[in-house]
Design an enzyme around this catalytic site. Structure first.
Site, mmCIF file in Angstrom:
data_model
loop_
_atom_site.group_PDB
_atom_site.id
_atom_site.type_symbol
_atom_site.label_atom_id
_atom_site.label_comp_id
_atom_site.label_asym_id
_atom_site.label_seq_id
_atom_site.Cartn_x
_atom_site.Cartn_y
_atom_site.Cartn_z
ATOM 1 N N ASN A 135 0.809 -1.230 0.000
ATOM 2 C CA ASN A 135 0.000 0.000 0.000
ATOM 3 C C ASN A 135 0.841 1.278 0.000
ATOM 4 O O ASN A 135 0.395 2.318 -0.478
ATOM 5 C CB ASN A 135 -1.000 0.000 1.161
ATOM 6 C CG ASN A 135 -0.347 -0.145 2.509
ATOM 7 O OD1 ASN A 135 0.780 -0.603 2.633
ATOM 8 N ND2 ASN A 135 -1.060 0.237 3.554
ATOM 9 N N GLU B 239 -10.115 -5.252 11.155
ATOM 10 C CA GLU B 239 -9.614 -4.400 10.080
ATOM 11 C C GLU B 239 -10.152 -4.891 8.739
ATOM 12 O O GLU B 239 -9.950 -6.038 8.360
ATOM 13 C CB GLU B 239 -8.085 -4.412 10.074
ATOM 14 C CG GLU B 239 -7.477 -3.411 9.128
ATOM 15 C CD GLU B 239 -5.965 -3.344 9.249
ATOM 16 O OE1 GLU B 239 -5.419 -2.225 9.170
ATOM 17 O OE2 GLU B 239 -5.321 -4.397 9.422
ATOM 18 N N GLN C 4 -8.417 -8.912 -2.174
ATOM 19 C CA GLN C 4 -8.822 -7.805 -1.309
ATOM 20 C C GLN C 4 -10.264 -7.386 -1.595
ATOM 21 O O GLN C 4 -11.028 -7.063 -0.674
ATOM 22 C CB GLN C 4 -7.881 -6.616 -1.496
ATOM 23 C CG GLN C 4 -7.971 -5.574 -0.407
ATOM 24 C CD GLN C 4 -7.624 -6.126 0.973
ATOM 25 O OE1 GLN C 4 -6.798 -7.024 1.100
ATOM 26 N NE2 GLN C 4 -8.290 -5.606 2.004
ATOM 27 N N GLU D 148 8.827 3.199 13.964
ATOM 28 C CA GLU D 148 9.512 3.540 12.736
ATOM 29 C C GLU D 148 9.508 5.058 12.585
ATOM 30 O O GLU D 148 8.807 5.767 13.286
ATOM 31 C CB GLU D 148 8.833 2.864 11.546
ATOM 32 C CG GLU D 148 8.921 1.346 11.627
ATOM 33 C CD GLU D 148 8.472 0.632 10.370
ATOM 34 O OE1 GLU D 148 7.510 1.098 9.724
ATOM 35 O OE2 GLU D 148 9.090 -0.385 10.018
ATOM 36 N N LYS E 35 12.451 -7.505 0.799
ATOM 37 C CA LYS E 35 11.486 -8.449 0.250
ATOM 38 C C LYS E 35 10.162 -7.690 0.100
ATOM 39 O O LYS E 35 9.414 -7.528 1.071
ATOM 40 C CB LYS E 35 11.340 -9.660 1.179
ATOM 41 C CG LYS E 35 10.518 -10.813 0.573
ATOM 42 C CD LYS E 35 9.057 -10.517 0.715
ATOM 43 C CE LYS E 35 8.180 -11.600 0.145
ATOM 44 N NZ LYS E 35 6.871 -11.107 -0.283
ATOM 45 N N GLU F 286 5.169 -3.764 12.529
ATOM 46 C CA GLU F 286 4.190 -2.686 12.374
ATOM 47 C C GLU F 286 2.995 -3.298 11.677
ATOM 48 O O GLU F 286 3.090 -3.736 10.527
ATOM 49 C CB GLU F 286 4.789 -1.535 11.555
ATOM 50 C CG GLU F 286 4.057 -0.220 11.736
ATOM 51 C CD GLU F 286 2.726 -0.153 11.030
ATOM 52 O OE1 GLU F 286 1.684 -0.072 11.732
ATOM 53 O OE2 GLU F 286 2.696 -0.203 9.798
ATOM 54 N N CYS G 208 -3.176 1.271 7.093
ATOM 55 C CA CYS G 208 -3.302 0.842 8.484
ATOM 56 C C CYS G 208 -3.757 1.990 9.370
ATOM 57 O O CYS G 208 -4.217 1.772 10.484
ATOM 58 C CB CYS G 208 -1.992 0.241 8.987
ATOM 59 S SG CYS G 208 -0.565 1.310 8.779
ATOM 60 N N GLY H 245 2.740 -5.388 7.942
ATOM 61 C CA GLY H 245 1.686 -6.194 7.343
ATOM 62 C C GLY H 245 0.599 -6.480 8.355
ATOM 63 O O GLY H 245 0.434 -5.747 9.338
ATOM 64 N N SER H 246 -0.124 -7.548 8.140
ATOM 65 C CA SER H 246 -1.256 -7.885 9.005
ATOM 66 C C SER H 246 -0.784 -8.369 10.374
ATOM 67 O O SER H 246 0.334 -8.881 10.529
ATOM 68 C CB SER H 246 -2.121 -8.960 8.352
ATOM 69 O OG SER H 246 -1.452 -10.215 8.382
ATOM 70 N N GLY I 272 2.179 -10.941 11.260
ATOM 71 C CA GLY I 272 3.171 -10.412 12.179
ATOM 72 C C GLY I 272 3.374 -11.303 13.392
ATOM 73 O O GLY I 272 4.499 -11.436 13.892
#
Length: 499
Positions: A155, A388, A334, A467, A178, A253, A287, A231-232, A236
């Protein structure tokens, strides 16, 4: 205009190379899936081990390059990115769908990161502090960690890799990027820019492929010292589990279920603009997206009616069209996920005030479009109020008081971004104190952070790291405490430090 597909390759030890598997996959335009934007390799574990080997070998020399000199590479990177900004923005819109205004902002965030962390190369501050003993000096210094695996989402396919790569590099680490399978071309151009900036072979590496093969192998390998993942929350948790077993540093995150509170004394015009952008910007695929509106009972009816009017005016279409407000979702999976949540919402008793369907407009039939959707009659316990969705869907929830709004806002497993619209300064500061989130906006929507400020959340949104800003330097560097005893005799702290 027809554009030929880009052929993406892995980048290992300064060389562009195919995967050992020789298997490839396609990245398609989500606004028109007949268009192939790029092909990319599906890497296997042998590719992962080659990249790790290159990164480990390059680390031996890179860590010894003075930090101000490492920063010069980042400064050149920022200059090149600025020159290629429009190219990158158009490519990003074709590859993941969001509008050119947004993709330009995504690239600009990467540029800002490059210049910010170039500045950190001359700072990377430690501390000096008095020792408790005579004739003894005490200080702390930052040291690099090693090989960093950066697993990034689709995203924000330029900004987020930059958030991770640039501080990692200025701290003296080597990296293996990656990227998501939906945005291989954006990652490829970013690494092309890093190559042009002159980073030595092996310092920057790029591996395309799936999370199950490349991502898992990076997490499991003893040759990787740190994993930074965005990511999700479900994925995670798996990343964190693997890294815990292998004693790796890990920065996670993850998801969010962000809410915007609108009190009865709010500037409704301002709050409406915030809700519209927060809920439907990036087609809700952030997010930090606003997925809940906590509306005071005195203004709820008026606010929802005015939000409906504004939502009806939004234009759905290709992000390349300057008139488009809402682009497509990133892929079929999605789209199916958002449609499934509409079934869940209706089954739970929520009312779809607008949207809730795939648009039937001519010209949109080959894309993954979904109408901007407002749900009403939502209660805090419903799945659509707690999980989410990652699409252009927002739930309106009525509250009777400030205290109830805070309680509902906090009542999810997530805690990333939050917002309150009010003219009451006392309530604003109470919200800052009581909201459980890593980011709180006063009279602004639930968007992300500026590059020089920490970004991250609490609860299932992250694992405590941040971050962006200087806070991320604590992720990508180790603290070393140094003592210099110039007394000429043995001194034992806490035992004989008093004469």
């Amino acid at each position: 205009m027809t554009v030929s597909p880009r052929t993406c390759l892995n980048y290992i030890n300064g060389t562009w190379t195919a995967s050992s598997s020789y298997r490839v996959a396609e990245s398609r335009n989500p606004a028109d899936d007949r268009e192939i934007v790029a092909t990319f390799p599906l890497s296997d574990r042998s590719d992962v081990e080659r990249a790790i080997g290159a990164a480990r070998e390059a680390y031996k020399a890179w860590r010894l390059v003075p930090a101000p000199e490492r920063a010069e590479y980042l400064y050149r990177t920022g200059e090149i990115m600025a020159k290629r900004k429009e190219e990158l923005a158009v490519l990003m819109t074709r590859e993941m769908g969001k509008t050119l205004t947004e993709t330009g902002g995504d690239v600009q965030e990467g540029i800002d990161c490059a210049f910010y962390y170039a500045g950190e190369g001359r700072r990377l501050f430690g501390q000096t502090t008095p020792s408790e003993l005579r004739n003894k000096f005490a200080m702390t210094v930052r040291q690099s960690i090693g090989v960093c695996a950066l697993i990034t989402p689709w995203n924000f396919p330029v900004a987020i890799p930059c958030w991770k790569a640039f501080p990692a590099l200025v701290c003296g680490n080597t990296i293996i990027l990656k990227p998501a399978r939906d945005t291989p071309a954006c990652a490829t151009v970013l690494v092309e820019i890093l190559e042009e900036a002159g980073f030595p072979p092996g310092v920057v590496n790029l591996l395309h492929g799936s999370g199950q093969s490349v991502g898992q192998a990076l997490c499991e390998s003893p040759g990787v010292n740190l994993v930074s993942f965005t990511g999700s929350s479900a994925t995670g948790a798996t990343v964190g589990e693997i890294c815990g077993r292998t004693h790796k540093r890990v920065c996670l995150e993850m998801g969010g279920k962000n809410a915007q509170i609108v009190m009865d004394d709010a500037d409704l015009d301002l709050a409406l603009e915030g809700a519209l952008w927060g809920a439907f910007g990036t087609t809700g695929q952030r997010c930090t997206a606003t997925s809940r509106l906590l509306l005071h009972e005195k203004i709820k009816a008026e606010f929802v009616e005015r939000l409906l009017d504004k939502t009806r005016q939004l234009c759905i279409g290709s992000g390349l069209d300057p008139n488009t407000d809402i682009g497509p979702l990133v892929n079929r999976q999605q789209l199916d996920n958002v449609r499934q949540y509409m079934e869940i919402a209706r089954g739970e008793g929520a009312k779809v005030l607008i949207g809730g369907e795939v648009p039937q407009d001519s010209g949109l039939e080959y894309g993954y479009f979904f109408q901007p959707t407002i749900l009403d009659g939502v209660t805090p316990s419903m799945r659509v109020a707690r999980e989410e969705i990652f699409g252009p869907v927002v739930s309106a929830i009525e509250v009777k008081s400030f205290e109830e709004a805070i309680e509902i806002l906090n009542n999810t497993p997530y805690g990333l971004s939050s917002s309150i619209y009010t003219r009451d300064v006392n309530r604003a500061f109470q919200a800052i104190r009581d909201i459980e989130a890593g980011i709180t906006y006063i009279n602004g929507p639930t968007i992300g952070a500026e590059v020089h400020l920490p970004f991250g959340g609490v609860k299932q949104t992250g694992n405590g790291h941040r971050e962006a800003g200087s806070a991320v330097l604590d992720v990508f560097s180790e603290w070393k405490t140094v003592y210099v005893d110039f007394s000429g005799r043995l001194q034992r702290a806490q035992i004989d430090n008093r004469e």
